[in-house]
Motif scaffolding. Structure first.
Motif, PDB file in Angstrom:
ATOM      1  N   LEU A   1       0.828  -1.204   0.000  1.00 49.06           N
ATOM      2  CA  LEU A   1       0.000   0.000   0.000  1.00 49.06           C
ATOM      3  C   LEU A   1       0.866   1.260   0.000  1.00 49.06           C
ATOM      4  CD1 LEU A   1      -2.750  -1.138   2.524  1.00 49.06           C
ATOM      5  CD2 LEU A   1      -3.127  -0.585   0.107  1.00 49.06           C
ATOM      6  N   ARG A   2       1.954   1.216   0.784  1.00 51.16           N
ATOM      7  CA  ARG A   2       2.864   2.376   0.828  1.00 51.16           C
ATOM      8  C   ARG A   2       3.463   2.654  -0.544  1.00 51.16           C
ATOM      9  NH1 ARG A   2       7.910   2.691   0.263  1.00 51.16           N
ATOM     10  NH2 ARG A   2       8.235   0.442   0.488  1.00 51.16           N
ATOM     11  N   VAL A   3       3.940   1.607  -1.230  1.00 53.44           N
ATOM     12  CA  VAL A   3       4.557   1.788  -2.547  1.00 53.44           C
ATOM     13  C   VAL A   3       3.564   2.412  -3.523  1.00 53.44           C
ATOM     14  CG1 VAL A   3       5.442   0.551  -4.560  1.00 53.44           C
ATOM     15  CG2 VAL A   3       6.286  -0.011  -2.283  1.00 53.44           C
ATOM     16  N   GLU A   4       2.335   1.892  -3.544  1.00 53.75           N
ATOM     17  CA  GLU A   4       1.348   2.427  -4.477  1.00 53.75           C
ATOM     18  C   GLU A   4       0.949   3.853  -4.101  1.00 53.75           C
ATOM     19  OE1 GLU A   4      -0.744   2.009  -8.032  1.00 53.75           O
ATOM     20  OE2 GLU A   4       0.755   0.724  -7.093  1.00 53.75           O
ATOM     21  N   ALA A   5       0.852   4.120  -2.794  1.00 53.26           N
ATOM     22  CA  ALA A   5       0.532   5.482  -2.362  1.00 53.26           C
ATOM     23  C   ALA A   5       1.622   6.450  -2.795  1.00 53.26           C
ATOM     24  CB  ALA A   5       0.370   5.512  -0.839  1.00 53.26           C
ATOM     25  N   GLN A   6       2.874   6.060  -2.652  1.00 58.33           N
ATOM     26  CA  GLN A   6       3.974   6.930  -3.064  1.00 58.33           C
ATOM     27  C   GLN A   6       3.965   7.157  -4.571  1.00 58.33           C
ATOM     28  OE1 GLN A   6       7.256   4.780  -1.277  1.00 58.33           O
ATOM     29  NE2 GLN A   6       7.335   6.192   0.459  1.00 58.33           N
ATOM     30  N   ARG A   7       3.643   6.105  -5.334  1.00 55.99           N
ATOM     31  CA  ARG A   7       3.531   6.267  -6.782  1.00 55.99           C
ATOM     32  C   ARG A   7       2.484   7.331  -7.132  1.00 55.99           C
ATOM     33  NH1 ARG A   7       3.036   0.168  -9.310  1.00 55.99           N
ATOM     34  NH2 ARG A   7       5.109  -0.619  -8.779  1.00 55.99           N
ATOM     35  N   ILE A   8       1.314   7.197  -6.495  1.00 58.04           N
ATOM     36  CA  ILE A   8       0.225   8.115  -6.789  1.00 58.04           C
ATOM     37  C   ILE A   8       0.621   9.555  -6.456  1.00 58.04           C
ATOM     38  CG2 ILE A   8      -2.111   8.796  -6.101  1.00 58.04           C
ATOM     39  CD1 ILE A   8      -2.689   5.803  -5.634  1.00 58.04           C
ATOM     40  N   LEU A   9       1.223   9.738  -5.293  1.00 55.62           N
ATOM     41  CA  LEU A   9       1.561  11.085  -4.843  1.00 55.62           C
ATOM     42  C   LEU A   9       2.632  11.726  -5.722  1.00 55.62           C
ATOM     43  CD1 LEU A   9       1.584  10.358  -1.016  1.00 55.62           C
ATOM     44  CD2 LEU A   9      -0.130  11.699  -2.255  1.00 55.62           C
ATOM     45  N   VAL A  10       3.547  10.922  -6.248  1.00 50.15           N
ATOM     46  CA  VAL A  10       4.626  11.483  -7.061  1.00 50.15           C
ATOM     47  C   VAL A  10       4.232  11.609  -8.525  1.00 50.15           C
ATOM     48  CG1 VAL A  10       6.989  11.086  -7.891  1.00 50.15           C
ATOM     49  CG2 VAL A  10       6.427  10.648  -5.498  1.00 50.15           C
ATOM     50  N   TYR A  11       3.519  10.607  -9.052  1.00 51.56           N
ATOM     51  CA  TYR A  11       3.325  10.530 -10.495  1.00 51.56           C
ATOM     52  C   TYR A  11       1.921  10.860 -10.980  1.00 51.56           C
ATOM     53  CZ  TYR A  11       7.809   8.119 -10.371  1.00 51.56           C
ATOM     54  OH  TYR A  11       9.118   7.795 -10.169  1.00 51.56           O
ATOM     55  N   SER A  12       0.998  11.202 -10.083  1.00 50.22           N
ATOM     56  CA  SER A  12      -0.358  11.527 -10.532  1.00 50.22           C
ATOM     57  C   SER A  12      -0.809  12.847  -9.908  1.00 50.22           C
ATOM     58  CB  SER A  12      -1.340  10.418 -10.152  1.00 50.22           C
ATOM     59  OG  SER A  12      -1.800  10.587  -8.822  1.00 50.22           O
ATOM     60  N   ASP A  13      -1.951  13.325 -10.380  1.00 53.73           N
ATOM     61  CA  ASP A  13      -2.528  14.554  -9.842  1.00 53.73           C
ATOM     62  C   ASP A  13      -3.723  14.267  -8.936  1.00 53.73           C
ATOM     63  OD1 ASP A  13      -0.732  16.264 -11.159  1.00 53.73           O
ATOM     64  OD2 ASP A  13      -1.881  16.100 -13.017  1.00 53.73           O
ATOM     65  N   MET A  14      -3.884  13.029  -8.488  1.00 51.30           N
ATOM     66  CA  MET A  14      -4.946  12.718  -7.536  1.00 51.30           C
ATOM     67  C   MET A  14      -4.765  13.529  -6.260  1.00 51.30           C
ATOM     68  SD  MET A  14      -5.505   8.597  -7.451  1.00 51.30           S
ATOM     69  CE  MET A  14      -5.905   7.632  -8.894  1.00 51.30           C
ATOM     70  N   THR A  15      -5.872  13.932  -5.671  1.00 48.33           N
ATOM     71  CA  THR A  15      -5.803  14.521  -4.339  1.00 48.33           C
ATOM     72  C   THR A  15      -5.510  13.424  -3.330  1.00 48.33           C
ATOM     73  OG1 THR A  15      -8.156  14.194  -3.874  1.00 48.33           O
ATOM     74  CG2 THR A  15      -7.524  16.241  -5.026  1.00 48.33           C
ATOM     75  N   VAL A  16      -5.177  13.813  -2.116  1.00 45.25           N
ATOM     76  CA  VAL A  16      -4.919  12.814  -1.071  1.00 45.25           C
ATOM     77  C   VAL A  16      -6.173  11.977  -0.820  1.00 45.25           C
ATOM     78  CG1 VAL A  16      -4.365  12.494   1.368  1.00 45.25           C
ATOM     79  CG2 VAL A  16      -3.075  14.151   0.002  1.00 45.25           C
ATOM     80  N   ALA A  17      -7.324  12.623  -0.830  1.00 52.96           N
ATOM     81  CA  ALA A  17      -8.576  11.888  -0.613  1.00 52.96           C
ATOM     82  C   ALA A  17      -8.827  10.896  -1.747  1.00 52.96           C
ATOM     83  CB  ALA A  17      -9.738  12.861  -0.497  1.00 52.96           C
ATOM     84  N   GLN A  18      -8.592  11.319  -2.990  1.00 51.91           N
ATOM     85  CA  GLN A  18      -8.773  10.416  -4.123  1.00 51.91           C
ATOM     86  C   GLN A  18      -7.822   9.232  -4.035  1.00 51.91           C
ATOM     87  OE1 GLN A  18      -8.175  13.345  -7.202  1.00 51.91           O
ATOM     88  NE2 GLN A  18     -10.362  13.453  -7.683  1.00 51.91           N
ATOM     89  N   ALA A  19      -6.584   9.500  -3.625  1.00 56.51           N
ATOM     90  CA  ALA A  19      -5.617   8.420  -3.447  1.00 56.51           C
ATOM     91  C   ALA A  19      -6.100   7.433  -2.391  1.00 56.51           C
ATOM     92  CB  ALA A  19      -4.254   8.992  -3.064  1.00 56.51           C
ATOM     93  N   ALA A  20      -6.657   7.952  -1.312  1.00 57.12           N
ATOM     94  CA  ALA A  20      -7.151   7.084  -0.241  1.00 57.12           C
ATOM     95  C   ALA A  20      -8.241   6.145  -0.766  1.00 57.12           C
ATOM     96  CB  ALA A  20      -7.694   7.931   0.904  1.00 57.12           C
ATOM     97  N   TYR A  21      -9.216   6.698  -1.493  1.00 57.31           N
ATOM     98  CA  TYR A  21     -10.299   5.858  -2.009  1.00 57.31           C
ATOM     99  C   TYR A  21      -9.780   4.872  -3.048  1.00 57.31           C
ATOM    100  CZ  TYR A  21     -13.454   9.076   0.378  1.00 57.31           C
ATOM    101  OH  TYR A  21     -14.102   9.821   1.327  1.00 57.31           O
ATOM    102  N   TRP A  22      -8.836   5.307  -3.886  1.00 59.41           N
ATOM    103  CA  TRP A  22      -8.253   4.429  -4.900  1.00 59.41           C
ATOM    104  C   TRP A  22      -7.596   3.210  -4.240  1.00 59.41           C
ATOM    105  CZ3 TRP A  22      -7.912   3.423  -9.994  1.00 59.41           C
ATOM    106  CH2 TRP A  22      -6.847   2.649 -10.442  1.00 59.41           C
ATOM    107  N   LEU A  23      -6.994   3.425  -3.094  1.00 57.14           N
ATOM    108  CA  LEU A  23      -6.285   2.355  -2.407  1.00 57.14           C
ATOM    109  C   LEU A  23      -7.188   1.532  -1.488  1.00 57.14           C
ATOM    110  CD1 LEU A  23      -3.041   4.329  -1.544  1.00 57.14           C
ATOM    111  CD2 LEU A  23      -3.222   2.398  -3.123  1.00 57.14           C
ATOM    112  N   GLY A  24      -8.478   1.832  -1.490  1.00 51.25           N
ATOM    113  CA  GLY A  24      -9.420   1.020  -0.724  1.00 51.25           C
ATOM    114  C   GLY A  24      -9.685   1.488   0.686  1.00 51.25           C
TER     115      GLY A  24
END
Length: 314
Positions: free
Chosen positions: A250-273
């Protein structure tokens, strides 16, 4: 030589994911292996390959000359020739090569690779993690890798009887040379143990389900083993409990999202379940010792970090 080409890409949650296809006349039947000079794609892209991932194949880059930096997930690691750069399936990776770099890029399709590893489980150690394996100019393994890649290039281009068999033999020569150079007897023993097989199944299931909010108990139930058995296997093989492996994925995917996408933190949270973005923030902060927003700000301001889509491939 008959060359492969890109026919498109699919956008994942974080970074570009590329599909590589062989030409119909490649002569390798229903499995796919390709080898091409390092400079073929790198020169056209200014010797820089932006971070991206491949869901359907793994790669091995043999750097015969030159040096550079390899991006793995959010880390950047230097390499110098001669060396081997190993990129397992689905690993976010990128490269900055020196203009004098020279070598070969070996690509292996995931279905064929999976079949190969089922037949020859010792070779799993080669693909266990992304890494840089330093070689020496006069090493026997270095010579074996170079010779096998040159012959593989010829076999894939030829129509001689048995060229598919010969191509596989060349591929195995490369993989065995890497195995002998980089792996220990302990790793080989683990690959043949029952616990290692269970952990391997757990990791494969984890890759498919980590975004579904499953507990360790649910993973154990799906694998048809008690939680205690799964925990014991993970501790023996990985040195940590299954919950740590789940949290690390989960940490690896969260870091990917935060660095390489424009998702908000909330969007990242929902994306990760995660059901609650605030809980995700607490989880990330506990694992990474900084909040998601602070992590994103720090990484995007770091020199050399890239957030653009990848224009090409290595």
């Amino acid at each position: 030589m008959s060359r492969v080409r890109f026919v498109g890409r699919t956008e994942g949650a974080t970074v570009p994911r590329y599909h590589l296809y062989g030409e119909a006349a490649s002569g390798v039947g229903d499995w796919f292996v390709n080898v091409e000079p390092l400079a073929d794609r790198c020169r056209a892209n200014g010797w820089r390959i932006e971070p991206h991932s491949h869901p359907h194949f793994g790669q091995i880059v043999f750097v015969r000359g030159g040096a550079g930096l390899m991006t793995v997930e959010t880390d950047r690691r230097p390499f110098a020739s001669p060396s081997v750069l190993i990129v397992p399936v689905n690993t976010v990776h990128g490269f900055d090569y020196g203009m004098d770099s020279d070598g070969w890029v070996l690509t292996v399709a995931e279905p064929y690779l999976r079949n190969l590893l089922d037949r020859m489980p010792e070779l799993r150690a080669v693909w266990s993690e992304p890494r840089i394996l330093s070689l020496a100019v006069d090493d026997e393994e270095t010579s074996d890798i170079r010779s096998a890649l040159l012959r593989l290039d010829r076999e894939l281009d030829g129509q001689a009887a048995g060229n598919v068999i010969a191509a596989e033999a060349c591929l195995l020569t490369v993989l065995v040379a890497i195995l002998r150079r980089g792996e220990t007897a302990t790793a080989l023993r683990q690959n043949s143990s029952g616990n290692a097989a269970l952990v391997r199944e757990f990791r494969e299931l984890l890759e498919r389900r980590y975004r579904e909010g499953w507990t360790v108990a649910q993973f154990a139930a799906e694998l048809k083993v008690p939680v205690a058995q799964l925990r014991s296997a993970c501790l023996q093989v990985e040195g940590q409990p299954p919950s740590n492996l789940l949290h690390d994925r989960l940490r690896v995917e969260a870091q990917r999202i935060l660095v390489y996408s424009d998702m908000t933190v909330a969007q990242a949270a929902y994306w990760l379940g995660f059901q609650d973005p605030a809980y995700f923030t607490r989880f990330f902060t506990r694992i990474c010792n900084e909040s998601p927003s602070k992590y994103r700000e720090r990484k995007r301001l770091s020199p050399g970090d890239a957030s653009r889509s990848a224009p090409g491939e290595s």
